[in-house]
Design a protein around this motif. Structure first.
Motif, PDB file in Angstrom:
ATOM      1  N   ARG A   5       0.906  -1.250   0.158  1.00 58.03           N
ATOM      2  CA  ARG A   5      -0.036  -0.066   0.033  1.00 58.03           C
ATOM      3  C   ARG A   5       0.973   0.992  -0.274  1.00 58.03           C
ATOM      4  N   LEU A   6       1.195   1.966  -1.329  1.00 58.26           N
ATOM      5  CA  LEU A   6       2.166   2.923  -1.247  1.00 58.26           C
ATOM      6  C   LEU A   6       1.790   4.124  -0.655  1.00 58.26           C
ATOM      7  N   GLN A   7       0.409   4.328  -0.473  1.00 61.60           N
ATOM      8  CA  GLN A   7      -0.256   5.512   0.142  1.00 61.60           C
ATOM      9  C   GLN A   7       0.509   5.450   1.602  1.00 61.60           C
ATOM     10  N   GLU A   8       0.472   4.520   2.233  1.00 60.93           N
ATOM     11  CA  GLU A   8       1.318   4.761   3.629  1.00 60.93           C
ATOM     12  C   GLU A   8       2.423   4.964   3.404  1.00 60.93           C
ATOM     13  N   LEU A   9       3.312   5.158   2.500  1.00 61.68           N
ATOM     14  CA  LEU A   9       4.628   5.694   2.431  1.00 61.68           C
ATOM     15  C   LEU A   9       4.564   7.270   2.612  1.00 61.68           C
ATOM     16  N   SER A  10       3.824   7.673   1.577  1.00 59.71           N
ATOM     17  CA  SER A  10       3.583   9.236   1.574  1.00 59.71           C
ATOM     18  C   SER A  10       3.131   9.727   3.066  1.00 59.71           C
ATOM     19  N   SER A  11       2.471   9.101   3.749  1.00 61.54           N
ATOM     20  CA  SER A  11       2.123   9.511   4.973  1.00 61.54           C
ATOM     21  C   SER A  11       3.085   9.552   6.319  1.00 61.54           C
ATOM     22  N   ARG A  12       4.202   9.002   5.957  1.00 63.89           N
ATOM     23  CA  ARG A  12       5.199   9.064   6.722  1.00 63.89           C
ATOM     24  C   ARG A  12       6.124  10.078   7.207  1.00 63.89           C
ATOM     25  N   ARG A  13       6.212  10.483   8.514  1.00 61.06           N
ATOM     26  CA  ARG A  13       6.960  11.498   8.646  1.00 61.06           C
ATOM     27  C   ARG A  13       8.307  11.307   8.562  1.00 61.06           C
ATOM     28  N   PRO A  14       9.307  12.136   8.072  1.00 65.50           N
ATOM     29  CA  PRO A  14      10.653  11.843   7.623  1.00 65.50           C
ATOM     30  C   PRO A  14      11.239  11.729   8.959  1.00 65.50           C
ATOM     31  N   GLU A  15      12.095  10.784   9.027  1.00 64.09           N
ATOM     32  CA  GLU A  15      13.180  10.700  10.366  1.00 64.09           C
ATOM     33  C   GLU A  15      14.339  11.396   9.997  1.00 64.09           C
ATOM     34  N   ARG A  16      14.791  11.892   9.043  1.00 66.65           N
ATOM     35  CA  ARG A  16      16.018  12.460   8.822  1.00 66.65           C
ATOM     36  C   ARG A  16      15.669  13.966   8.458  1.00 66.65           C
ATOM     37  N   LEU A  17      16.848  14.683   8.828  1.00 66.92           N
ATOM     38  CA  LEU A  17      16.540  16.176   8.426  1.00 66.92           C
ATOM     39  C   LEU A  17      16.849  16.440   6.967  1.00 66.92           C
ATOM     40  N   CYS A  18      15.902  17.319   6.258  1.00 66.34           N
ATOM     41  CA  CYS A  18      16.069  17.635   4.922  1.00 66.34           C
ATOM     42  C   CYS A  18      16.125  19.159   4.951  1.00 66.34           C
ATOM     43  N   THR A  19      16.516  19.697   3.741  1.00 65.86           N
ATOM     44  CA  THR A  19      16.562  21.162   3.588  1.00 65.86           C
ATOM     45  C   THR A  19      14.973  21.536   3.140  1.00 65.86           C
ATOM     46  N   CYS A  42      15.056  14.822  -1.177  1.00 63.55           N
ATOM     47  CA  CYS A  42      15.504  14.447   0.177  1.00 63.55           C
ATOM     48  C   CYS A  42      14.124  14.056   0.881  1.00 63.55           C
ATOM     49  N   LEU A  43      13.119  14.858   0.879  1.00 68.50           N
ATOM     50  CA  LEU A  43      11.881  14.310   1.667  1.00 68.50           C
ATOM     51  C   LEU A  43      11.194  13.276   1.042  1.00 68.50           C
ATOM     52  N   LEU A  44      11.324  12.995  -0.287  1.00 70.77           N
ATOM     53  CA  LEU A  44      10.974  11.741  -1.085  1.00 70.77           C
ATOM     54  C   LEU A  44      11.665  10.656  -0.533  1.00 70.77           C
ATOM     55  N   ARG A  45      12.805  10.662  -0.277  1.00 70.23           N
ATOM     56  CA  ARG A  45      13.611   9.438   0.132  1.00 70.23           C
ATOM     57  C   ARG A  45      13.379   9.331   1.651  1.00 70.23           C
ATOM     58  N   ALA A  46      13.160  10.229   2.255  1.00 70.08           N
ATOM     59  CA  ALA A  46      12.858  10.198   3.667  1.00 70.08           C
ATOM     60  C   ALA A  46      11.580   9.571   4.028  1.00 70.08           C
ATOM     61  N   ARG A  47      10.676   9.745   3.187  1.00 73.61           N
ATOM     62  CA  ARG A  47       9.299   9.209   3.259  1.00 73.61           C
ATOM     63  C   ARG A  47       9.038   7.885   2.518  1.00 73.61           C
ATOM     64  N   THR A  48       9.830   7.371   1.391  1.00 78.09           N
ATOM     65  CA  THR A  48       9.337   6.486   0.895  1.00 78.09           C
ATOM     66  C   THR A  48      10.675   5.280   1.184  1.00 78.09           C
ATOM     67  N   GLY A  49      11.659   5.673   1.667  1.00 72.39           N
ATOM     68  CA  GLY A  49      12.785   4.654   1.997  1.00 72.39           C
ATOM     69  C   GLY A  49      13.544   4.378   0.707  1.00 72.39           C
ATOM     70  N   PRO A  50      13.818   3.021   0.549  1.00 71.04           N
ATOM     71  CA  PRO A  50      14.570   2.766  -0.694  1.00 71.04           C
ATOM     72  C   PRO A  50      13.693   2.670  -1.817  1.00 71.04           C
TER      73      PRO A  50
END
Length: 133
Positions: A78-92, A121-129
């Motif tokens: 369920r890819l929609q769950e990826l987009s609702s994640r809060r980033p765990e790393r800092l992004c500009t 950066c935010l995309l990678r933080a939310r969607t991981g690999p």
């Protein structure tokens, strides 16, 4: 002639009948999941990147196929769950919009979903690999 049944002969008879009624159940392997075949695309301005991801077993030309398949399995595809994640790393906070799209099948189920973020950066933080290619 006496037909005397002992406990052992009754047990052996039940075992034989049960084996005949349910052939292969004891040795049956669980069914393999339906195939996962996804085309993943990341668009940012004029730059477009595409990767193919297969799971069960992991493959395709995605550089982190095993990790991406594991991530998708953790959310049941369920890819929609990826987009609702809060980033765990800092992004500009720079604004360079990026859109990622997945098309294909997850364990045989059709998927066509998009995820957007303010920068890569935010995309990678939310969607991981999954969209890290």
């Amino acid at each position: 002639m006496s037909h005397r049944l002992t406990g052992r002969s009754v047990l052996m008879g039940i075992t034989i009948i049960a084996g005949a009624l349910s052939p292969g159940i004891a040795g049956a392997a669980p069914a393999a999941p339906a195939p996962t075949n996804l085309t993943l695309t990341v668009h940012q301005g004029a730059d477009t990147r595409t990767a193919v991801l297969h799971c069960d077993p992991a493959g395709g030309d995605h550089p982190r196929a095993t990790a991406a398949c594991r991530e998708l399995a953790s959310i049941g595809g369920r890819l929609q769950e990826l987009s609702s994640r809060r980033p765990e790393r800092l992004c500009t906070m720079d604004y360079r919009p990026v859109t990622a799209q997945a098309r294909g099948t997850w364990q045989g189920r059709p998927i066509k979903q998009s995820v957007s973020a303010n920068n890569r950066c935010l995309l990678r933080a939310r969607t991981g690999p999954v969209f890290d290619f």
